[in-house]
Scaffold this motif. Structure first.
Motif, PDB file in Angstrom:
ATOM      1  N   GLN A 121       0.840  -1.059  -0.042  1.00  0.00           N
ATOM      2  CA  GLN A 121       0.015   0.090  -0.087  1.00  0.00           C
ATOM      3  C   GLN A 121       0.815   1.291  -0.009  1.00  0.00           C
ATOM      4  O   GLN A 121       1.727   1.387   0.705  1.00  0.00           O
ATOM      5  CB  GLN A 121      -0.964   0.055   1.323  1.00  0.00           C
ATOM      6  N   HIS A 122       0.650   2.181  -0.969  1.00  0.00           N
ATOM      7  CA  HIS A 122       1.375   3.368  -1.233  1.00  0.00           C
ATOM      8  C   HIS A 122       1.346   4.138   0.281  1.00  0.00           C
ATOM      9  O   HIS A 122       0.011   4.462   1.083  1.00  0.00           O
ATOM     10  CB  HIS A 122       0.931   4.156  -2.225  1.00  0.00           C
ATOM     11  N   SER A 123       2.359   4.805   0.719  1.00  0.00           N
ATOM     12  CA  SER A 123       2.453   5.358   1.963  1.00  0.00           C
ATOM     13  C   SER A 123       1.933   6.852   1.707  1.00  0.00           C
ATOM     14  O   SER A 123       1.083   7.303   2.838  1.00  0.00           O
ATOM     15  CB  SER A 123       3.835   5.594   2.667  1.00  0.00           C
ATOM     16  N   ILE A 124       1.933   7.460   1.067  1.00  0.00           N
ATOM     17  CA  ILE A 124       1.539   8.793   0.554  1.00  0.00           C
ATOM     18  C   ILE A 124       0.426   8.903   0.049  1.00  0.00           C
ATOM     19  O   ILE A 124      -0.696   9.600   0.411  1.00  0.00           O
ATOM     20  CB  ILE A 124       2.632   9.740  -0.224  1.00  0.00           C
ATOM     21  N   TYR A 125      -0.095   7.903  -0.843  1.00  0.00           N
ATOM     22  CA  TYR A 125      -1.368   7.954  -1.598  1.00  0.00           C
ATOM     23  C   TYR A 125      -1.976   6.496  -1.335  1.00  0.00           C
ATOM     24  O   TYR A 125      -2.002   5.637  -2.129  1.00  0.00           O
ATOM     25  CB  TYR A 125      -1.323   8.176  -2.933  1.00  0.00           C
ATOM     26  N   PRO A 126      -2.514   6.344   0.083  1.00  0.00           N
ATOM     27  CA  PRO A 126      -2.937   4.889   0.349  1.00  0.00           C
ATOM     28  C   PRO A 126      -3.989   4.292  -0.170  1.00  0.00           C
ATOM     29  O   PRO A 126      -4.164   3.152  -0.174  1.00  0.00           O
ATOM     30  CB  PRO A 126      -3.150   5.198   1.775  1.00  0.00           C
ATOM     31  N   ARG A 127      -4.649   5.039  -0.952  1.00  0.00           N
ATOM     32  CA  ARG A 127      -5.698   4.594  -2.070  1.00  0.00           C
ATOM     33  C   ARG A 127      -4.980   3.493  -3.068  1.00  0.00           C
ATOM     34  O   ARG A 127      -5.666   2.580  -3.785  1.00  0.00           O
ATOM     35  CB  ARG A 127      -6.626   5.207  -2.694  1.00  0.00           C
ATOM     36  N   ALA A 128      -3.909   3.716  -3.460  1.00  0.00           N
ATOM     37  CA  ALA A 128      -2.981   2.992  -4.265  1.00  0.00           C
ATOM     38  C   ALA A 128      -2.573   1.770  -3.585  1.00  0.00           C
ATOM     39  O   ALA A 128      -2.058   1.595  -2.703  1.00  0.00           O
ATOM     40  CB  ALA A 128      -1.926   3.922  -5.138  1.00  0.00           C
ATOM     41  N   ALA A 129      -2.866   0.548  -4.489  1.00  0.00           N
ATOM     42  CA  ALA A 129      -2.518  -0.711  -3.794  1.00  0.00           C
ATOM     43  C   ALA A 129      -3.003  -0.889  -2.330  1.00  0.00           C
ATOM     44  O   ALA A 129      -2.280  -1.461  -1.404  1.00  0.00           O
ATOM     45  CB  ALA A 129      -0.818  -0.810  -3.640  1.00  0.00           C
ATOM     46  N   ALA A 130      -4.263  -0.214  -2.048  1.00  0.00           N
ATOM     47  CA  ALA A 130      -4.890  -0.674  -0.644  1.00  0.00           C
ATOM     48  C   ALA A 130      -4.938  -1.963  -0.288  1.00  0.00           C
ATOM     49  O   ALA A 130      -5.383  -2.838  -1.113  1.00  0.00           O
ATOM     50  CB  ALA A 130      -6.171   0.226  -0.780  1.00  0.00           C
ATOM     51  N   GLY A 131      -4.443  -2.361   0.636  1.00  0.00           N
ATOM     52  CA  GLY A 131      -4.711  -3.486   1.566  1.00  0.00           C
ATOM     53  C   GLY A 131      -3.573  -4.391   1.114  1.00  0.00           C
ATOM     54  O   GLY A 131      -3.398  -5.746   1.409  1.00  0.00           O
ATOM     55  N   ARG A 132      -2.567  -3.876   0.385  1.00  0.00           N
ATOM     56  CA  ARG A 132      -1.364  -5.049  -0.108  1.00  0.00           C
ATOM     57  C   ARG A 132      -0.317  -4.720   0.662  1.00  0.00           C
ATOM     58  O   ARG A 132       0.025  -3.777   1.397  1.00  0.00           O
ATOM     59  CB  ARG A 132      -1.141  -4.870  -1.478  1.00  0.00           C
ATOM     60  N   PRO A 133       0.434  -5.913   0.931  1.00  0.00           N
ATOM     61  CA  PRO A 133       0.517  -7.167   0.376  1.00  0.00           C
ATOM     62  C   PRO A 133      -1.062  -7.990   0.882  1.00  0.00           C
ATOM     63  O   PRO A 133      -1.159  -7.775   1.991  1.00  0.00           O
ATOM     64  CB  PRO A 133       1.696  -7.861   0.731  1.00  0.00           C
ATOM     65  N   ASP A 134      -1.634  -8.349  -0.190  1.00  0.00           N
ATOM     66  CA  ASP A 134      -2.814  -9.254   0.302  1.00  0.00           C
ATOM     67  C   ASP A 134      -2.643 -10.658   0.076  1.00  0.00           C
ATOM     68  O   ASP A 134      -1.564 -11.096   0.063  1.00  0.00           O
ATOM     69  CB  ASP A 134      -3.963  -8.838  -0.788  1.00  0.00           C
ATOM     70  N   THR A 135      -3.822 -11.607   0.344  1.00  0.00           N
ATOM     71  CA  THR A 135      -3.655 -12.995   0.314  1.00  0.00           C
ATOM     72  C   THR A 135      -2.805 -13.681  -1.012  1.00  0.00           C
ATOM     73  O   THR A 135      -1.876 -14.424  -0.609  1.00  0.00           O
ATOM     74  CB  THR A 135      -4.871 -13.707   0.243  1.00  0.00           C
ATOM     75  N   GLN A 136      -3.067 -12.832  -1.995  1.00  0.00           N
ATOM     76  CA  GLN A 136      -2.222 -13.365  -3.057  1.00  0.00           C
ATOM     77  C   GLN A 136      -0.859 -13.004  -3.129  1.00  0.00           C
ATOM     78  O   GLN A 136       0.096 -13.898  -3.610  1.00  0.00           O
ATOM     79  CB  GLN A 136      -2.956 -12.643  -4.383  1.00  0.00           C
ATOM     80  N   ASP A 137      -0.587 -11.877  -2.639  1.00  0.00           N
ATOM     81  CA  ASP A 137       0.997 -11.616  -2.605  1.00  0.00           C
ATOM     82  C   ASP A 137       1.508 -12.486  -1.507  1.00  0.00           C
ATOM     83  O   ASP A 137       2.892 -12.926  -1.682  1.00  0.00           O
ATOM     84  CB  ASP A 137       1.133 -10.274  -2.017  1.00  0.00           C
TER      85      ASP A 137
END
Length: 258
Positions: A121-137
């Protein structure tokens, strides 16, 4: 080789890089210890023995490893010590960061079992890659860790082949972010943000202020603030986040080199 210990070396202002370290290191046996590059001093030569698996993980700042991390890692020395190199990034690009980390470790006496560029999940723009690393990752990280564990068991009888890491040398120039966190009226002067700031940009006696010449926009202050007073409090931020998320909406998968 049987490792007796796992040294976890990481810089994780918002906690996502540490979560990747934990996913990888849980697949190895041995007593775990750590250097938290946020605040642990690493300003003199520190040697890691050859029987200690070392996992080194840092976030990507503008396509490079953070300058603060580079300065500290210069003092971390191995003795043909097996290591895993990891960078995390917010679904945009990791550019030269993983190559830089690989080269830094190898120049300092480490031998790489594997390397990974992991979306978080992006630290400055947290809507980017939200919740990652996820189960698939995490499933992918498990496979990667097991591959590295196999190489570790066979080392040094089976020499480690050089890893072909993406990136360029000379590395791209550091681009210092001009956008820095600010404080709103919700601040209660608790000082928690000052206690975690890795560069001392927030004075404990006046945590409503910040030295922007020192601040590296790592967002540690935002992640720990109990009142959500630390943040990017200016009108353009919402527009900039929307543009970033739209431009980087296509899901990128972690990349592994073993």
């Amino acid at each position: 080789m049987q490792n007796d210990k796992i040294e976890r070396v990481y810089f994780s202002p918002s906690g996502t890089t540490l979560s990747v370290v934990e996913e990888i290191s849980k697949h190895f046996f041995g007593k775990k210890s750590e250097f938290n590059l946020m605040w642990d001093p690493l300003d003199s030569e520190t040697r890691i023995a050859s029987n200690v698996l070392t996992v080194v993980a840092v976030p990507v700042f503008s396509g490079r490893i953070p300058a603060l991390c580079a300065e500290k890692l210069a003092h971390l020395k191995g003795e043909n010590t097996p290591a895993i190199a990891v960078v995390t990034y917010g679904n945009r690009a990791y550019e030269d960061a993983l190559l830089e980390l690989k080269n830094t470790l190898e120049a300092n006496g480490f031998v790489l079992l594997g390397a990974a560029a992991v979306v978080a999940q992006h630290s400055i723009y947290p809507r980017a890659a939200a919740g990652r690393p996820d189960t698939q990752d995490k499933r992918a990280l498990t496979t990667f860790a097991r591959q590295c564990a196999k190489k570790l068991r066979e080392y040094p009888e089976t020499p480690l082949s050089p890893l072909d890491i993406k990136g360029n040398f000379p590395y791209r120039e550091y681009q210092h972010l001009t956008m820095k966190p600010t404080v709103n009226d919700s601040c209660t002067l608790c000082g928690i943000c000052a206690s975690v700031c890795p560069v001392g940009a927030i004075p404990p006696e006046d945590p409503k202020t910040k030295d922007d010449t020192l601040c590296i926009a790592c967002t540690a202050c935002i992640s720990v603030c109990p009142e959500k007073a630390q943040g990017f409090h200016f009108p353009e931020y919402a527009t900039w986040q929307e543009k970033f998320v739209t431009k980087n909406s296509a899901r990128k998968e972690p990349e592994f080199f073993v």
